[in-house]
Design a protein around this motif. Structure first.
Motif, PDB file in Angstrom:
ATOM      1  N   THR A 155       2.313 -16.647 -11.104  1.00 38.25           N
ATOM      2  CA  THR A 155       0.848 -16.717 -11.145  1.00 38.25           C
ATOM      3  C   THR A 155       0.296 -17.381  -9.895  1.00 38.25           C
ATOM      4  N   ALA A 156       0.939 -18.467  -9.461  1.00 40.29           N
ATOM      5  CA  ALA A 156       0.461 -19.194  -8.285  1.00 40.29           C
ATOM      6  C   ALA A 156       0.508 -18.332  -7.029  1.00 40.29           C
ATOM      7  N   LEU A 157       1.470 -17.401  -6.965  1.00 39.73           N
ATOM      8  CA  LEU A 157       1.640 -16.589  -5.762  1.00 39.73           C
ATOM      9  C   LEU A 157       1.070 -15.183  -5.898  1.00 39.73           C
ATOM     10  N   SER A 158       0.552 -14.838  -7.063  1.00 47.92           N
ATOM     11  CA  SER A 158       0.135 -13.449  -7.298  1.00 47.92           C
ATOM     12  C   SER A 158      -1.059 -13.032  -6.456  1.00 47.92           C
ATOM     13  N   GLY A 159      -1.832 -13.979  -5.959  1.00 51.22           N
ATOM     14  CA  GLY A 159      -2.983 -13.627  -5.127  1.00 51.22           C
ATOM     15  C   GLY A 159      -2.701 -13.608  -3.647  1.00 51.22           C
ATOM     16  N   ARG A 160      -1.479 -13.956  -3.249  1.00 54.14           N
ATOM     17  CA  ARG A 160      -1.107 -13.949  -1.834  1.00 54.14           C
ATOM     18  C   ARG A 160      -0.968 -12.512  -1.323  1.00 54.14           C
ATOM     19  N   TYR A 161      -1.122 -12.344  -0.002  1.00 53.73           N
ATOM     20  CA  TYR A 161      -1.084 -11.030   0.617  1.00 53.73           C
ATOM     21  C   TYR A 161      -2.142 -10.131  -0.032  1.00 53.73           C
ATOM     22  N   GLY A 162      -1.742  -9.105  -0.739  1.00 58.71           N
ATOM     23  CA  GLY A 162      -2.723  -8.191  -1.325  1.00 58.71           C
ATOM     24  C   GLY A 162      -2.044  -7.177  -2.218  1.00 58.71           C
ATOM     25  N   PHE A 163      -2.766  -6.104  -2.527  1.00 58.89           N
ATOM     26  CA  PHE A 163      -2.203  -5.049  -3.363  1.00 58.89           C
ATOM     27  C   PHE A 163      -1.032  -4.354  -2.652  1.00 58.89           C
ATOM     28  N   HIS A 164      -0.044  -3.964  -3.410  1.00 60.12           N
ATOM     29  CA  HIS A 164       1.017  -3.091  -2.930  1.00 60.12           C
ATOM     30  C   HIS A 164       0.497  -1.654  -2.957  1.00 60.12           C
ATOM     31  N   ARG A 165       1.062  -0.792  -2.119  1.00 61.23           N
ATOM     32  CA  ARG A 165       0.584   0.599  -2.084  1.00 61.23           C
ATOM     33  C   ARG A 165       0.682   1.257  -3.461  1.00 61.23           C
TER      34      ARG A 165
END
Length: 504
Positions: free
Chosen positions: A34-44
């Motif tokens: 959960t803590a890292l789920s907003g990092r980077y962005g959507f996968h293709r």
């Protein structure tokens, strides 16, 4: 026929479940994801699932309906963000850890062994990596673990009623991905080879098959009435990547789970194979090498066989803990602690978005999916800038055509903020969602990873008007994507559309 059972001395041998420590480990996994789920962005793939969620059906060109449905539900409840989309994936990953502990229990593991097995699953790279994303593999792993658990219960007790649980789980798994057929086939072959064949002589087996068929029927009907496009997709993937998949099969099996876990799952295999008390579970161990042979034969990906390794890891918990009590116990415990720490660190680095985006190229040789979460807003911005080069008077008749579903999905998600129109694509189910109207006979903005004469020749005179820079020099598939402006379709879209379909 009544359900047959083994003697109570065998069927009642399981230890109490280590509920508190296993739940705590699963909770830690959920918190980290959960803590890292907003990092980077959507996968293709997630961008594709977002689009598919707006066209819900009993099937899609390349997959059954379950993952797009779950993505649609997750974003509807928790928001259309990477974090909102991944809530159900996070819960699925935590549940997988619990099921691995239950498998260790089924194989005679005490509370310590169950906790150890849960810990191994929690720090393994593959479960963490797919738990971070909303993917078919995320839900597939939990289904495989559940089928493994129910198969062990069937083999241990001889109670044929477990076939219904296996059938129900298989039916649900088939609504997500057809790969579940492979481990089931491997398990069936293993039972025929080493027994106990008595579990196959039961009316409950037929009940399980019927249950699976009924649950999977809607998607199977959809595929049948659409000429089985998923088989075409699978064949294309095998032809395209089969040689590389075979070469990298063993190295990636080791790296994607963890080198530290190799001696544990080897010990788990040997324990099942050698222990008289676990003779009944031999089919589950033998299913792994059988599955590897099948996957290699068809040119499948290395991760197709990884779930069965987690069952062997669960089996290996007991002998590993016993190893700690022999000889130089302090040295062995320190070695185990260091190995576990190194595994946790490397799994997190290679599987989860903890590195700065500028450093992500370091992990791409092992986990290219990290890079596919970066750059989609930048791609859409570049498309918007190229779109502005079309004379305003021509834009009402102009079209954006993307060559893959990631590009089309990104424009569908981020495009409205740039006042971009609907993006079309012939890739996978985007093709099924229809062509542009024939009245859109104006310029065509092609989004293509590299110049593609096959497509450009269908849109008249073309010239490059932009290049995508996803930022931070990330070496992903979309870095350097060409934005090509063409005069217009050479034929009406309705005539041209069948030739633009792309399965892989």
């Amino acid at each position: 026929m009544t359900a047959s059972r083994r003697p109570d001395s065998v069927s009642d041998r399981v230890q109490p479940f280590a509920l508190a420590p296993v739940s705590a480990i699963a909770a830690v996994v959920a918190v980290v994801l959960t803590a890292l789920s907003g990092r980077y962005g959507f996968h293709r793939d997630e961008l594709y699932f977002l689009a598919a969620g707006k066209h819900l059906a009993w099937g899609f060109t390349d997959q059954p309906p379950l993952t797009p449905l779950l993505v649609h539900l997750s974003t509807a409840v928790f928001g259309s963000t990477p974090m909102g989309l991944r809530v159900l994936s996070t819960l699925t990953a935590a549940a997988t850890v619990v099921v691995v502990a239950l498998i260790a229990r089924e194989l005679g593991g005490d509370r310590r062994a169950q906790t150890f097995a849960a810990g191994c699953a929690a720090i393994a790279g593959f479960p963490l990596g797919i738990g971070h994303l909303a993917s078919t593999a995320t839900y597939d792993l939990l289904a495989w673990m559940a089928i493994g658990l129910f198969a062990l219960k069937l083999l241990r007790t001889g109670d044929g009623r477990w076939w219904v649980a296996i059938g129900l789980t298989t039916g649900i798994a088939l609504e997500n991905k057809y790969l579940v057929i492979l481990p089931l086939a491997a398990l069936l072959i293993a039972v025929l080879v080493v027994g106990p064949r008595s579990v196959l002589r039961s009316w409950w087996l037929a009940a399980g098959i019927i249950t699976a068929a009924l649950v999977a029927a809607p998607n199977l009907y959809w595929q049948a009435t659409h000429d089985w496009p998923q088989l075409t997709v699978a064949g294309g993937i095998s032809d395209d990547d089969g040689v590389e998949n075979r070469i990298m099969f063993i190295p990636l099996q080791i790296l994607q789970l963890s080198p530290f876990l190799v001696p544990i799952w080897v010990a788990g295999f040997l324990r099942i194979w050698r222990s008289p008390n676990l003779r009944w579970s031999r089919p589950v161990a033998l299913a792994y090498p059988i599955l590897c042979v099948v996957v290699l034969a068809v040119g499948g990906k290395s991760y197709y066989a990884l779930p069965l390794l987690l069952i062997l890891v669960a089996s290996g918990a007991t002998p590993t803990l016993a190893w700690l009590t022999r000889g130089r116990t302090a040295v062995r415990r320190n070695l185990l602690a260091v190995g576990a720490l190194l595994t946790a660190v490397t799994s997190v680095v290679f599987s989860l978005p903890v590195l700065p985006e500028s450093a992500v190229n370091f992990v791409l040789p092992v986990n290219p999916e990290q890079g596919e979460q970066i750059g989609w807003p930048a791609l859409t911005t570049a498309v918007a800038e190229a779109w502005q080069q079309i004379p305003e008077a021509d834009r009402a008749r102009a079209t954006i055509f993307a060559l893959n579903y990631g590009e089309a999905g990104a424009i569908a998600h981020y495009g409205p903020a740039h006042n971009l129109p609907t993006a079309y694509s012939g890739h996978m189910s985007f093709h099924d969602w229809g062509p542009p109207a024939d009245t859109q006979s104006g310029p065509v903005l092609l989004v293509e990873q590299e110049p593609t004469p096959y497509y450009e020749s269908r849109f008249g005179t073309c010239h490059q008007v932009g290049t995508v820079n996803t930022g931070h020099d990330v070496d992903n598939e979309e870095q350097g994507t060409h934005l090509t402006l063409c005069a217009g379709p050479t034929h009406p879209w309705s005539t041209l559309w069948p030739a633009l379909r792309r399965y892989y």
